[in-house]
Structures are given as C-alpha cells and as structure tokens.
Design a protein around this motif. Sequence first.
Motif, PDB file in Angstrom:
ATOM      1  N   ARG A  48       0.110   1.494  -6.538  1.00  0.00           N
ATOM      2  CA  ARG A  48      -0.640   0.498  -7.291  1.00  0.00           C
ATOM      3  C   ARG A  48      -0.723  -0.755  -6.429  1.00  0.00           C
ATOM      4  NH1 ARG A  48       4.462   0.481  -9.306  1.00  0.00           N
ATOM      5  NH2 ARG A  48       5.526  -1.539  -9.344  1.00  0.00           N
ATOM      6  N   GLU A  49      -1.796  -1.536  -6.617  1.00  0.00           N
ATOM      7  CA  GLU A  49      -2.005  -2.728  -5.832  1.00  0.00           C
ATOM      8  C   GLU A  49      -0.886  -3.721  -6.069  1.00  0.00           C
ATOM      9  OE1 GLU A  49      -5.813  -4.288  -6.626  1.00  0.00           O
ATOM     10  OE2 GLU A  49      -6.914  -2.591  -5.786  1.00  0.00           O
TER      11      GLU A  49
ATOM     12  N   GLU B 225      -2.379  -3.774  -0.373  1.00  0.00           N
ATOM     13  CA  GLU B 225      -3.478  -4.680  -0.644  1.00  0.00           C
ATOM     14  C   GLU B 225      -4.681  -3.957  -1.206  1.00  0.00           C
ATOM     15  OE1 GLU B 225      -3.451  -7.834  -0.468  1.00  0.00           O
ATOM     16  OE2 GLU B 225      -1.484  -8.111   0.501  1.00  0.00           O
ATOM     17  N   GLU B 226      -4.933  -2.769  -0.731  1.00  0.00           N
ATOM     18  CA  GLU B 226      -6.131  -2.045  -1.160  1.00  0.00           C
ATOM     19  C   GLU B 226      -5.805  -0.560  -1.133  1.00  0.00           C
ATOM     20  OE1 GLU B 226     -10.860  -1.502   0.119  1.00  0.00           O
ATOM     21  OE2 GLU B 226      -9.456  -2.727   1.303  1.00  0.00           O
ATOM     22  N   ILE B 227      -6.327   0.173  -2.110  1.00  0.00           N
ATOM     23  CA  ILE B 227      -6.089   1.623  -2.209  1.00  0.00           C
ATOM     24  C   ILE B 227      -7.431   2.294  -2.136  1.00  0.00           C
ATOM     25  CG2 ILE B 227      -5.198   3.480  -3.677  1.00  0.00           C
ATOM     26  CD1 ILE B 227      -3.336   1.462  -4.949  1.00  0.00           C
ATOM     27  N   GLU B 228      -7.589   3.193  -1.227  1.00  0.00           N
ATOM     28  CA  GLU B 228      -8.818   3.979  -1.074  1.00  0.00           C
ATOM     29  C   GLU B 228      -8.448   5.441  -1.294  1.00  0.00           C
ATOM     30  OE1 GLU B 228     -12.297   4.950   2.252  1.00  0.00           O
ATOM     31  OE2 GLU B 228     -10.743   3.456   2.633  1.00  0.00           O
TER      32      GLU B 228
END
Length: 456
Positions: free
Chosen positions: A432-433, A451-454
């Motif tokens: 999770r962010e 920071e970011e989830i792709e």
Amino acid sequence: MTHRLHRWLDEPAPPDSPTVWEISRFLAQTQALVEGHWDRVLLRGEIRQLSAATSGHGYLTLVDASGQPGSLACVVWRGQFGRLRSILREGEEVVVMGRPTLYPPTGRFQFVIEQAEPAGEGQRRLALEALRRKLIVEGLIDPNRRRPLPPLPRIVGLVVSGSGAVLHDMLQVAAERLPVLFLHAEAPAQGAEAVAGNIAALRALIADGRAEAIVIARGGGSKEDLAAYDEEPLLRAVAACPIPTVSAIGHEVDSPLLDEVADARAPTPSAAIALLLPTKGELHERIGMLQRRLQRRTAHTLSELALAQQRLAGRLKDPQTLLLLSRSRLDQWRRQAQEGWQRALRSRETGLEGFKARLRAASPATALHRRALHRQQLQSRLDRAAAACIAEPRQNLSRLERRLEQGWRTHQPLLLALDETGAVIDAAARLREGQALTLRFADGRVGVRVEEIERR
C-alpha cells in the motif's frame, strides 16, 4: 349601640359568656328536645280553621274548649287525614292523640295528629289505644311471651267476687270435670277498689304458691263496669305474675286489655274452667288417644328394632371365618410392613451412595486431579497453537535460506522485500502507498517507503 355590638363580637369571648347559636342549629336542637321529651299525648279541644292542602295534608287549629285562651297549630299527614276526615269537622270538640314537634324551616311549633275521636267516649278509646301501644312497645302485649297452661292442673286459683253468681257457675262447671282444688281470692268486681282489690287477690295467690294456674274472672256488664280490667296497674301486675293466667272477663263481645296481657283468654268465666279442666269423657278420650299414639309408636319402634336385628344378623359371620380373615389381614399388614422397611432401607442406601459420590467429588485429591488434567489439556492446546503459529514463518525462512544459498552460489545480487513485521512481500498486491519496507540484499539492508504502485 351598633359600634358596641361590633366591638363585642370582635373581642374574644370570656369563658362564662353565653354561646352564640346559628338559627338552623338552634331550631334543630329545639326540635330534638321537644320530640325527645314528649311521646304521644292526648289533647282535647275545638277545631278551628280546618283546611286541606293540595298535597293531601290537613291543617287545623285546636283551641281550648273551656273558653280559656290558648290555641295550638296542628297538622294531619295525608295518610291519616283521609281516614279521619269524617271526624275532623269545623267547630267539633274532639280528643286527638299525637306528638308535638317543631318545623325547623319556619320555626313553627305544631302538633302532629295521629288519631282523633269525638269528645266523650272517644277520649276513653284513645286513652286505651295509647296504653295498648305503650304495652306493646314494652313487650307486655306479645303473643310470643304467652306461657302454655298446665295440661291437668291439680290446684287452680280464682280471682273473682264471691258475692255474685260467677263463682257459683264456675264451681258448677268444675263439678262435671276432673276433680281439682280451688283457691279463692276475693276481689271486688267493680268500683273504686276494683283495681287494688284484684291486685291484692292476685298477689295473695302468688304468695301462697300452690296454684298452678290463676283465673281472673268477672261477669258481664257495661264498659264502665269493666273499666278496672283496662287499668295499667292491674295489667302490669298480671304481666309480672309467675303463674300462668287466664282472663275471663264479661262475655264474648267484651275484650278488655287484660285479655291481651294474660297468657290465655276465655270468652266467659265458665269457659275458663272448661279451658283448664277436661270432662271425664274428654279425659277418657284424651287417654285413649294417648294410648293409641303410644301403641303406634311402640309398634313402629318394635318394627325398627326387628329390622335392625335382621341387618345385624346378616352382618354377623362365623367366628372361625372372622379369625381366618383377621389372620389374613395380619399377614398382609406384616408383608406390607416388611416391604415398607425394605423400601425405606434401599432408599436410605441409595441416598448414602449419592452422598458418598458427592463427598468424593468434593475431596481435595479429586479437585487436584481435575486441575492437573485441565492443565495438561491447556498445555497441549498451547503447544499446538504455538506450532501452528511458527510453522509458516519457519517455511518462509527455509525458502529464503535456500534462495540465499543459490544467490551466493551464482554470485548474483538477491533482493528481498520485508514489511514492518519482517514478513516477506512476494507480490505487489500486498503493498500500500506510504508503507515502510526493508530491502534485503546480499550484502546489506535498505529502508524504503512505497511512493507509487504499478500493477500488471
């Protein structure tokens, strides 16, 4: 004067000052005093100002017939006015019986008329009626107080004048009947001494004490001649007599108050002897009737005794049979008693076993044993839970160790992502962010934040 009255009313009343009455209370109290002091009264006067109200009540004024000043307002209620209307006439001299009262709404003193008769003979009738009512209230005229006459008296007292034919006629009638002893007490038949003389004769027979019944007799005559037997002193003396009395005054049509006070009434003096003494024929008939009644009762009693004897004979059994029956009942009672004791003993034993079981269950050794078993069960459950909790981390750790060994052998860098608890993150879906992670390389660890989830 008005100022003084107001001042006197405002000041506290001294202890000995008179009571100030309300008008209604004063009239009610006066009415109670008047009606409580006077009972029924006989008045003689002349009727004036007679009138009938629409309500049916009658109103009149009685004035003193002797010409003396004095008048009395009177009222006759509707029920009595219709009955006395023919007697109550304007200007007539009457004798009235009633009671005084006070009418509180107007404060008027008036006399309530209940009976009325023309003056003269009517006065005596009203006086007798008033005396009769008085004796009824006192219970001296009451059929329930009358005593029965003796069935076959041996001695009879006679209160009668010996100078007339009455005593001779009574003795002549008695000669034809059951022999009896007469006690004669001389009494005047009329005149001023009649009342006192009859009372003295009656008391003489009472003092003698032998008479079983007393006849008070007099022959016929005018109402004035028979007036002594309506006098209150004589009536009270007869009512107080402890010996049964028979009134035999005058003829059938004569009815003095003595007839109502005595225990029995005879229409004539001779009839009084017939009432007390049976003739020989009547006596034989009475004896025959009693004999027949006795025979019927005796036959009925013997019949009932015979039936009772038959019933008892039917219920009576052979003594040997009764003895065998008693023995059988005794054996039955013995068995029942033994079975009862055995049931009671078994019940006591069962209760004792239950008590022992409860006692064993409550002993300290049993309690400690149960606690030890419970502790073992808890320990086993704890061991199984601990093993289950560390099984998965242990497997993960084994896989990591195998991968590390493989990485060292190939000299390639190895990257592991661990969360805050040290668990391996093997998929981007579990991130999770903003989550803090630890990256583990072959040569060290690095702390990072997502920071970011792709996702693919």
